[in-house]
Design a protein around this motif. Structure first.
Motif, PDB file in Angstrom:
ATOM      1  N   LEU A   1       0.828  -1.210   0.000  1.00  0.00           N
ATOM      2  CA  LEU A   1       0.000   0.000   0.000  1.00  0.00           C
ATOM      3  C   LEU A   1       0.861   1.258   0.000  1.00  0.00           C
ATOM      4  O   LEU A   1       0.566   2.218  -0.716  1.00  0.00           O
ATOM      5  CB  LEU A   1      -0.935   0.001   1.205  1.00  0.00           C
ATOM      6  CG  LEU A   1      -2.138  -0.935   1.098  1.00  0.00           C
ATOM      7  CD1 LEU A   1      -2.845  -1.034   2.441  1.00  0.00           C
ATOM      8  CD2 LEU A   1      -3.099  -0.451   0.026  1.00  0.00           C
ATOM      9  N   LEU A   2       1.915   1.268   0.776  1.00  0.00           N
ATOM     10  CA  LEU A   2       2.790   2.441   0.824  1.00  0.00           C
ATOM     11  C   LEU A   2       3.515   2.655  -0.507  1.00  0.00           C
ATOM     12  O   LEU A   2       3.736   3.801  -0.913  1.00  0.00           O
ATOM     13  CB  LEU A   2       3.790   2.317   1.967  1.00  0.00           C
ATOM     14  CG  LEU A   2       3.218   2.509   3.361  1.00  0.00           C
ATOM     15  CD1 LEU A   2       4.228   2.105   4.420  1.00  0.00           C
ATOM     16  CD2 LEU A   2       2.762   3.943   3.570  1.00  0.00           C
ATOM     17  N   ASP A   3       3.880   1.579  -1.180  1.00  0.00           N
ATOM     18  CA  ASP A   3       4.572   1.694  -2.468  1.00  0.00           C
ATOM     19  C   ASP A   3       3.736   2.439  -3.501  1.00  0.00           C
ATOM     20  O   ASP A   3       4.273   3.031  -4.429  1.00  0.00           O
ATOM     21  CB  ASP A   3       4.944   0.314  -3.013  1.00  0.00           C
ATOM     22  CG  ASP A   3       6.151  -0.285  -2.322  1.00  0.00           C
ATOM     23  OD1 ASP A   3       6.904   0.462  -1.668  1.00  0.00           O
ATOM     24  OD2 ASP A   3       6.341  -1.518  -2.439  1.00  0.00           O
ATOM     25  N   ALA A   4       2.425   2.439  -3.343  1.00  0.00           N
ATOM     26  CA  ALA A   4       1.541   3.124  -4.288  1.00  0.00           C
ATOM     27  C   ALA A   4       1.425   4.626  -4.003  1.00  0.00           C
ATOM     28  O   ALA A   4       0.831   5.348  -4.792  1.00  0.00           O
ATOM     29  CB  ALA A   4       0.152   2.490  -4.246  1.00  0.00           C
ATOM     30  N   SER A   5       2.012   5.092  -2.913  1.00  0.00           N
ATOM     31  CA  SER A   5       1.912   6.501  -2.542  1.00  0.00           C
ATOM     32  C   SER A   5       2.901   7.361  -3.322  1.00  0.00           C
ATOM     33  O   SER A   5       4.057   6.970  -3.534  1.00  0.00           O
ATOM     34  CB  SER A   5       2.183   6.674  -1.043  1.00  0.00           C
ATOM     35  OG  SER A   5       2.243   8.051  -0.713  1.00  0.00           O
ATOM     36  N   ASP A   6       2.436   8.542  -3.717  1.00  0.00           N
ATOM     37  CA  ASP A   6       3.329   9.524  -4.350  1.00  0.00           C
ATOM     38  C   ASP A   6       4.236  10.186  -3.319  1.00  0.00           C
ATOM     39  O   ASP A   6       5.150  10.919  -3.684  1.00  0.00           O
ATOM     40  CB  ASP A   6       2.509  10.611  -5.051  1.00  0.00           C
ATOM     41  CG  ASP A   6       1.758  10.091  -6.254  1.00  0.00           C
ATOM     42  OD1 ASP A   6       2.185   9.084  -6.859  1.00  0.00           O
ATOM     43  OD2 ASP A   6       0.719  10.700  -6.590  1.00  0.00           O
ATOM     44  N   HIS A   7       3.964   9.960  -2.048  1.00  0.00           N
ATOM     45  CA  HIS A   7       4.689  10.627  -0.968  1.00  0.00           C
ATOM     46  C   HIS A   7       5.452   9.639  -0.086  1.00  0.00           C
ATOM     47  O   HIS A   7       5.709   9.915   1.083  1.00  0.00           O
ATOM     48  CB  HIS A   7       3.707  11.433  -0.117  1.00  0.00           C
ATOM     49  CG  HIS A   7       2.887  12.380  -0.922  1.00  0.00           C
ATOM     50  ND1 HIS A   7       3.404  13.537  -1.465  1.00  0.00           N
ATOM     51  CD2 HIS A   7       1.599  12.327  -1.318  1.00  0.00           C
ATOM     52  CE1 HIS A   7       2.460  14.151  -2.150  1.00  0.00           C
ATOM     53  NE2 HIS A   7       1.358  13.440  -2.076  1.00  0.00           N
ATOM     54  N   LEU A   8       5.831   8.502  -0.643  1.00  0.00           N
ATOM     55  CA  LEU A   8       6.552   7.479   0.104  1.00  0.00           C
ATOM     56  C   LEU A   8       7.926   7.985   0.536  1.00  0.00           C
ATOM     57  O   LEU A   8       8.666   8.562  -0.267  1.00  0.00           O
ATOM     58  CB  LEU A   8       6.713   6.226  -0.752  1.00  0.00           C
ATOM     59  CG  LEU A   8       7.484   5.075  -0.117  1.00  0.00           C
ATOM     60  CD1 LEU A   8       6.727   4.523   1.089  1.00  0.00           C
ATOM     61  CD2 LEU A   8       7.724   3.978  -1.145  1.00  0.00           C
ATOM     62  N   GLU A   9       8.223   7.815   1.795  1.00  0.00           N
ATOM     63  CA  GLU A   9       9.535   8.139   2.358  1.00  0.00           C
ATOM     64  C   GLU A   9      10.026   6.914   3.136  1.00  0.00           C
ATOM     65  O   GLU A   9       9.247   6.005   3.440  1.00  0.00           O
ATOM     66  CB  GLU A   9       9.424   9.335   3.312  1.00  0.00           C
ATOM     67  CG  GLU A   9       8.939  10.618   2.671  1.00  0.00           C
ATOM     68  CD  GLU A   9       9.951  11.238   1.718  1.00  0.00           C
ATOM     69  OE1 GLU A   9      11.161  10.966   1.865  1.00  0.00           O
ATOM     70  OE2 GLU A   9       9.519  11.997   0.832  1.00  0.00           O
ATOM     71  N   GLU A  10      11.288   6.911   3.463  1.00  0.00           N
ATOM     72  CA  GLU A  10      11.856   5.791   4.217  1.00  0.00           C
ATOM     73  C   GLU A  10      11.151   5.592   5.558  1.00  0.00           C
ATOM     74  O   GLU A  10      11.006   4.468   6.039  1.00  0.00           O
ATOM     75  CB  GLU A  10      13.356   6.028   4.442  1.00  0.00           C
ATOM     76  CG  GLU A  10      14.053   4.863   5.097  1.00  0.00           C
ATOM     77  CD  GLU A  10      15.545   5.087   5.201  1.00  0.00           C
ATOM     78  OE1 GLU A  10      16.093   4.811   6.279  1.00  0.00           O
ATOM     79  OE2 GLU A  10      16.152   5.539   4.217  1.00  0.00           O
ATOM     80  N   ASN A  11      10.677   6.681   6.149  1.00  0.00           N
ATOM     81  CA  ASN A  11      10.032   6.618   7.458  1.00  0.00           C
ATOM     82  C   ASN A  11       8.505   6.559   7.369  1.00  0.00           C
ATOM     83  O   ASN A  11       7.806   6.817   8.344  1.00  0.00           O
ATOM     84  CB  ASN A  11      10.471   7.791   8.327  1.00  0.00           C
ATOM     85  CG  ASN A  11      10.115   9.143   7.736  1.00  0.00           C
ATOM     86  OD1 ASN A  11       9.927   9.285   6.538  1.00  0.00           O
ATOM     87  ND2 ASN A  11      10.042  10.143   8.580  1.00  0.00           N
TER      88      ASN A  11
END
Length: 82
Positions: A48-58
């Motif tokens: 789910l996070l991989d689909a975000s345009d705002h993915l960060e390491e944290n």
């Protein structure tokens, strides 16, 4: 997620109610004090996070963080809406 909503913060939509299917409770972990420990991301959370345009390491989904003594003092910032 529920702690954020209970605090009156309306930026966390949490559309799925914490069932790990929407990513509308995306947050950034700002600070993990010594002694506090975050659980690892599950494969579903990572997807789910991989689909975000705002993915960060944290990045984390706040619905997957069960707050208690193990997370005492953890600070988060609400991620921008996708």
């Amino acid at each position: 997620m529920q702690n954020i909503r209970n605090a009156g913060t309306e930026e966390v939509q949490a559309i799925c109610g914490g069932s790990l299917s929407c990513a509308t409770c995306h947050v950034y972990i700002d600070d993990v004090p010594a002694g506090a420990e975050l659980p690892p991301r599950s494969r579903d959370e990572e997807d789910l996070l991989d689909a975000s345009d705002h993915l960060e390491e944290n990045s984390r989904l706040s619905c997957q963080l069960v707050f208690g003594p193990a997370l005492d003092g953890v600070r988060v910032t609400i991620a921008p809406e996708d």
